[in-house]
Design a protein around this motif. Structure first.
Motif, mmCIF file in Angstrom:
data_model
loop_
_atom_site.group_PDB
_atom_site.id
_atom_site.type_symbol
_atom_site.label_atom_id
_atom_site.label_comp_id
_atom_site.label_asym_id
_atom_site.label_seq_id
_atom_site.Cartn_x
_atom_site.Cartn_y
_atom_site.Cartn_z
ATOM 1 N N THR A 270 0.829 -1.217 0.000
ATOM 2 C CA THR A 270 0.000 0.000 0.000
ATOM 3 C C THR A 270 0.862 1.265 0.000
ATOM 4 O O THR A 270 0.489 2.294 -0.574
ATOM 5 C CB THR A 270 -0.921 0.013 1.226
ATOM 6 N N TYR A 271 2.029 1.197 0.670
ATOM 7 C CA TYR A 271 2.958 2.336 0.748
ATOM 8 C C TYR A 271 4.320 1.875 0.238
ATOM 9 O O TYR A 271 5.238 1.610 1.029
ATOM 10 C CB TYR A 271 3.068 2.832 2.194
ATOM 11 N N THR B 228 4.246 12.640 -3.034
ATOM 12 C CA THR B 228 3.490 11.404 -2.786
ATOM 13 C C THR B 228 3.572 11.001 -1.316
ATOM 14 O O THR B 228 2.554 10.736 -0.661
ATOM 15 C CB THR B 228 4.027 10.261 -3.660
ATOM 16 N N THR B 229 4.776 10.954 -0.780
ATOM 17 C CA THR B 229 4.939 10.467 0.599
ATOM 18 C C THR B 229 4.339 11.420 1.621
ATOM 19 O O THR B 229 3.887 10.989 2.688
ATOM 20 C CB THR B 229 6.418 10.216 0.923
ATOM 21 N N GLU C 22 1.583 12.989 1.456
ATOM 22 C CA GLU C 22 0.163 12.686 1.616
ATOM 23 C C GLU C 22 -0.038 11.492 2.544
ATOM 24 O O GLU C 22 -0.966 11.454 3.340
ATOM 25 C CB GLU C 22 -0.469 12.429 0.251
ATOM 26 N N TRP C 23 0.849 10.500 2.427
ATOM 27 C CA TRP C 23 0.761 9.350 3.334
ATOM 28 C C TRP C 23 1.005 9.782 4.778
ATOM 29 O O TRP C 23 0.321 9.336 5.698
ATOM 30 C CB TRP C 23 1.785 8.276 2.944
ATOM 31 N N GLN C 24 2.022 10.645 4.950
ATOM 32 C CA GLN C 24 2.360 11.072 6.317
ATOM 33 C C GLN C 24 1.208 11.868 6.936
ATOM 34 O O GLN C 24 0.940 11.754 8.138
ATOM 35 C CB GLN C 24 3.626 11.941 6.332
ATOM 36 N N LYS C 25 0.514 12.671 6.100
ATOM 37 C CA LYS C 25 -0.615 13.444 6.625
ATOM 38 C C LYS C 25 -1.731 12.537 7.112
ATOM 39 O O LYS C 25 -2.394 12.821 8.119
ATOM 40 C CB LYS C 25 -1.144 14.394 5.556
ATOM 41 N N GLN C 26 -1.946 11.434 6.391
ATOM 42 C CA GLN C 26 -2.982 10.488 6.794
ATOM 43 C C GLN C 26 -2.684 9.898 8.174
ATOM 44 O O GLN C 26 -3.587 9.639 8.970
ATOM 45 C CB GLN C 26 -3.095 9.363 5.763
ATOM 46 N N GLN C 27 -1.381 9.708 8.456
ATOM 47 C CA GLN C 27 -0.976 9.133 9.738
ATOM 48 C C GLN C 27 -0.797 10.194 10.830
ATOM 49 O O GLN C 27 -0.744 9.860 12.014
ATOM 50 C CB GLN C 27 0.343 8.356 9.562
ATOM 51 N N GLY C 28 -0.651 11.467 10.405
ATOM 52 C CA GLY C 28 -0.432 12.543 11.374
ATOM 53 C C GLY C 28 0.966 12.570 11.958
ATOM 54 O O GLY C 28 1.169 13.042 13.081
ATOM 55 N N ASN D 113 -1.291 20.867 -2.117
ATOM 56 C CA ASN D 113 -2.124 20.549 -0.961
ATOM 57 C C ASN D 113 -1.422 20.765 0.371
ATOM 58 O O ASN D 113 -1.914 20.349 1.395
ATOM 59 C CB ASN D 113 -2.593 19.086 -1.043
#
Length: 847
Positions: free
Chosen positions: A771-772, A802-803, A805-811, A846
């Motif tokens: 997924t990541y 790209t990465t 956005e993943w980090q934002k999802q995890q906070g 974003n």
């Protein structure tokens, strides 16, 4: 009329001689000494004619003060009762005010035998001491006791004045009878002296520093016991008489753990305290940011900040001599030292045994260093004479010279001679010959007096000796509750045998006796039941107990450990202040040789804390930014900081404390020490064939080696880290350590090989988490850094966009921050190279 009572002291100048002859007493100084604690605590203000500014007219100002005062203390003597000015002017004004019904108290103190004709002028008043017996007719101890009683009575009268004002003038008198919220000096140590001698030059320098808009920090530098704290207290007393000359607020903090031996100490609690006192609202756990915020506030306001005893936060034994070990205090001092001149800004006055090298570049400008020299022979002789030592002037000067002009040693010498040798300076030969202290030869002057005290005076008074041994267990003031914990049953044989059954009156008498002879510090008005002593005194008696009865010394520390461990209720989200008793418990637990339980139960279990999955959270540093406090705590588990843990720990625990020390040292910016600790930790894990630990620690060592510039060593260590990770079969480590190796290779100029290794790591990441599939976190930053250095700006931009956005999802804030830096660098590089064909999907809009 001010809500805080004003006291006017009327006296004859003949009773306050500038250079007292043998047997003379400076009576004004004697009285002021006992009134000063209440002045410092904000109970009342004190005024004497010596506070008048140069050039002021005598009569108008004195009359103004007499008509404004709430209490007039008259020092009665043959000289004062023969003074026309006192009788016809000062007493007459007070009598006139009383006749008009004004609320002014007239309080006479009888100093010396006075003819009946003189006493008749105050015969309608209740003289103190009681029964009209003059102070001079009592022994020194009784004289002190009677003056203490008088000072307490005057304080009670002052409280009545405030209550009366609060009724008649509620708008003014509604403030509580304590110090203003803008003045907090309760953290500064009390200092025992009747009159400060030989420091006129230093006091003038402090006055000039406060008046000079170009001076930001003044450092008072001298060895322990040289009187730095007494000098600052005297200056504050002079400022207080002038309403602190516009300072607002006035704050004082002392780093109590200020013995002559280096021990890790932190400024975390001070920084939080200062932020609160200065009303600074800041959401951060960063000690550096806190320090900067305090400095910024001081640039904008006339803040006076006193930092007493800074040396525990400095390197004292190596090539970094004088450098600050605490990042927060370093940031505060460097930032404020560099502040431009401004009329509104404040002043920091710090005292230390070592000049702070972090601000040395400003020593000829904004941060001057004032060396507090030893007392001259004349000043030393005056100190002895003020403290009832008698002899010829030459004999007194000779004694001052023999004891190095060291104020602490001379003060102790005076008390010793009074107690054991009737004050005869010639009997100082009872003190052993000078034998240089290996750590600091000048400290031996005080220590040999304490040795004589112990052998000739305390040996016959076991109760007093036991109290001093108890105080020697601490590196801070000891409060009533913790002292009671030591005294409670069962008896600690060799320590509390003589004092376990003392009632409160007996205890207070013993404490008062030790204060009389200056072995204990004066009573702190804000914490009257606390006991403290000068750090050199504490160390001496603590070491003596350990040398003579180590079992009692260990048992006492064990009891203190248990008391602090069991009575501390830190709660779910404690502050650094809430955790402070637990930090203190660690020192006592380790001195009791209870290393394993102290490490597991207190440091890891309650300060670092564990998550539900058993992993260590490191609460204090991650949630409260208490890196300095954690480092001070972990230092107790070392025989030699920071490469030799105590042998009492298991091999696994020794490796863990080394690794933890390395991480904490790095956070404090102490990279060379971090590297040393981490290398030893790595060797320990290799010897234990703990490949997971070895992989993690080798990774740390490689990164530290890069930071100190040893790139080739960093590459070799990173290769080992990869090998250990593969042997551990930990997927996370096999990926992460390849990133560490790639980073080291990149630094070594081997970018092509570094990229191949990152590609291999990313393949492993794809298998681990489809997924990541891109490398996350720090590894993402390492990859982007490599791409940017090779001119592949668009690729770096796309990867970071790209990465993130993943980090934002995890906070994950750190990971978001690193990707943000990569995006910024990529955009900047593209802008410089005028690349207009940036893919719209990679612009990072974003953010």
């Amino acid at each position: 009329m001010s809500a805080k009572p004003i006291i006017f002291i009327s006296y004859a100048h003949a009773d306050e001689p500038e250079k007292p002859s043998e047997g003379e007493v400076r009576w004004l100084s004697f009285v002021r000494t006992y009134l000063q604690p209440a002045v410092k605590d904000g109970v009342f203000d004190l005024w004497v004619d010596r506070q008048m500014m140069g050039g002021a007219d005598w009569d108008p100002e004195i009359e103004q003060k007499l008509r404004a005062c709430d209490i007039c203390i008259l020092l009665v003597s043959a000289s004062s009762m023969a003074s026309n000015y006192i009788i016809d002017k000062e007493i007459a004004i007070i009598r006139e005010r009383q006749a008009k019904g004004e609320n002014v108290y007239f309080y006479p103190l009888l100093l010396t035998p006075t003819p009946d004709a003189g006493l008749a002028k105050v015969k309608d008043k209740n003289l103190r001491p009681r029964d009209a017996k003059p102070f001079s007719g009592f022994s020194l101890h009784d004289r002190m006791q009677h003056m203490t009683e008088a000072a307490n009575e005057i304080a009670r009268i002052a409280e009545q004045v405030v209550k009366r004002k609060s009724v008649s003038q509620p708008a003014i008198g509604s403030a509580p009878l304590r110090r203003s919220a803008n003045i907090d000096l309760t953290g500064l140590p009390e200092t025992p002296y009747e009159r400060l001698v030989g420091r006129e030059g230093e006091l003038k320098c402090l006055d000039e520093a406060w008046a000079d808009s170009k001076t930001n920090i003044v450092s008072l530098i001298a060895e322990g016991g040289a009187g730095k704290s007494a000098l600052v207290n005297e200056w504050l007393k002079l400022l207080q008489a002038e309403n602190y000359r516009g300072a607002k607020p006035v704050l004082g903090w002392s780093f109590y753990s200020q013995g002559s031996k280096e021990r890790a100490t932190a400024a975390d609690e001070f920084l939080d305290w200062a932020l609160k006192k200065l009303d600074i609202k800041i959401e951060t756990t960063s000690a550096s940011t806190k320090g900067d915020a305090i400095a910024e506030k001081m640039m904008q306001h006339r803040v006076l900040l006193v930092l007493d005893g800074v040396e525990p936060l400095q390197h004292g034994l190596d090539a970094q001599l004088g450098q600050l070990k605490d990042q927060g205090l370093r940031s505060l001092l460097r930032r404020f030292a560099a502040a431009p001149p401004a009329q509104a800004h404040g002043l920091i006055v710090l005292t230390s045994r070592l000049a702070v090298t972090d601000i040395a570049r400003w020593k000829d400008g904004a941060a001057p260093v004032l060396d507090v020299e030893k007392l001259s022979d004349d000043a030393g002789a005056a100190l002895l004479r003020d403290n009832a030592v008698w002899g010829t002037t030459n004999e007194l000067k000779a004694a001052a010279h023999e004891f190095g002009g060291h104020p602490l040693a001379l003060g102790l010498l005076a008390s010793f001679l009074k107690e054991t040798q009737t004050g005869d300076v010639r009997r100082r030969d009872h003190i052993r010959e000078f034998f240089a202290d290996t750590d600091n030869p000048r400290h031996d002057h005080a220590r040999r007096v304490m040795e004589s005290y112990e052998n000739e005076w305390l040996a016959k008074q076991p109760v007093l000796l036991a109290i001093m041994h108890m105080v020697g267990l601490f590196d801070r003031p000891a409060n009533r509750r913790i002292l009671f914990a030591l005294r409670r049953p069962p008896i600690i044989k060799g320590l509390t045998d003589e004092i376990a059954n003392l009632d409160d009156k007996q205890w207070q008498r013993a404490v008062a006796r030790l204060r009389d002879v200056r072995l204990l510090s004066p009573k702190d008005p804000s914490a009257s039941d606390d006991l403290d002593a000068h750090p050199l005194v504490r160390e001496w008696f603590g070491d003596r107990l350990k040398q003579r009865n180590e079992l009692a010394w260990q048992a006492a520390h064990g009891r203190l450990y248990e008391h602090l461990r069991d009575t501390t209720k830190e709660g779910k989200s404690p502050t650094v202040n809430d955790l402070t008793p637990l930090y203190h418990a660690i020192g006592h637990g380790c001195r009791a040789a209870r290393y394993r339980e102290t490490l597991d139960d207190v440091y890891v279990g309650r300060i670092c804390r564990r998550r539900a999955d058993g992993r260590i959270e490191f609460y204090a540093r991650s949630r409260r930014g208490a890196f300095g406090s954690d480092l001070a705590a972990i230092s107790w588990f070392f025989e030699r900081s920071y490469d030799k843990p105590v042998a009492a720990l298991s091999a696994e625990d020794r490796g863990w404390v080394l690794s933890d020390a390395g991480s904490t040292l790095l956070a404090q910016g102490r990279i060379h020490e971090a590297l040393l600790a981490s290398r030893v930790a790595l060797r320990a894990s290799i010897e234990q064939k703990s490949w997971e630990s070895s992989a993690s620690r080798a990774s740390n060592v490689s990164q530290f080696e890069l930071l100190v510039g040893t790139v080739a060593a960093a590459v070799l260590t990173a290769e080992q880290a990869v090998s250990y990770a593969d042997r551990s079969a930990d997927v996370f480590l096999t990926i992460g350590n390849r990133g560490v190796l790639a980073n080291a290779l990149h630094a070594a100029g081997q970018g092509e090989l570094a990229e191949r290794i990152l590609m291999e790591a990313e393949q492993r990441q794809q298998k681990r988490s489809p997924t990541y599939p891109l490398l996350p976190s720090v590894l993402s930053y390492v990859y982007c850094d490599l791409l940017l250095s090779r001119g592949r700006h668009v690729d770096a931009l796309a990867r970071a966009a790209t990465t993130i956005e993943w980090q934002k999802q995890q906070g994950w804030l750190l990971d978001i921050a690193l990707d943000t830096v990569s995006l910024g660098r990529a955009h900047l590089a593209l802008a410089i190279n005028d690349k207009s064909d940036v893919p719209s999907s990679s612009t990072g809009k974003n953010l």
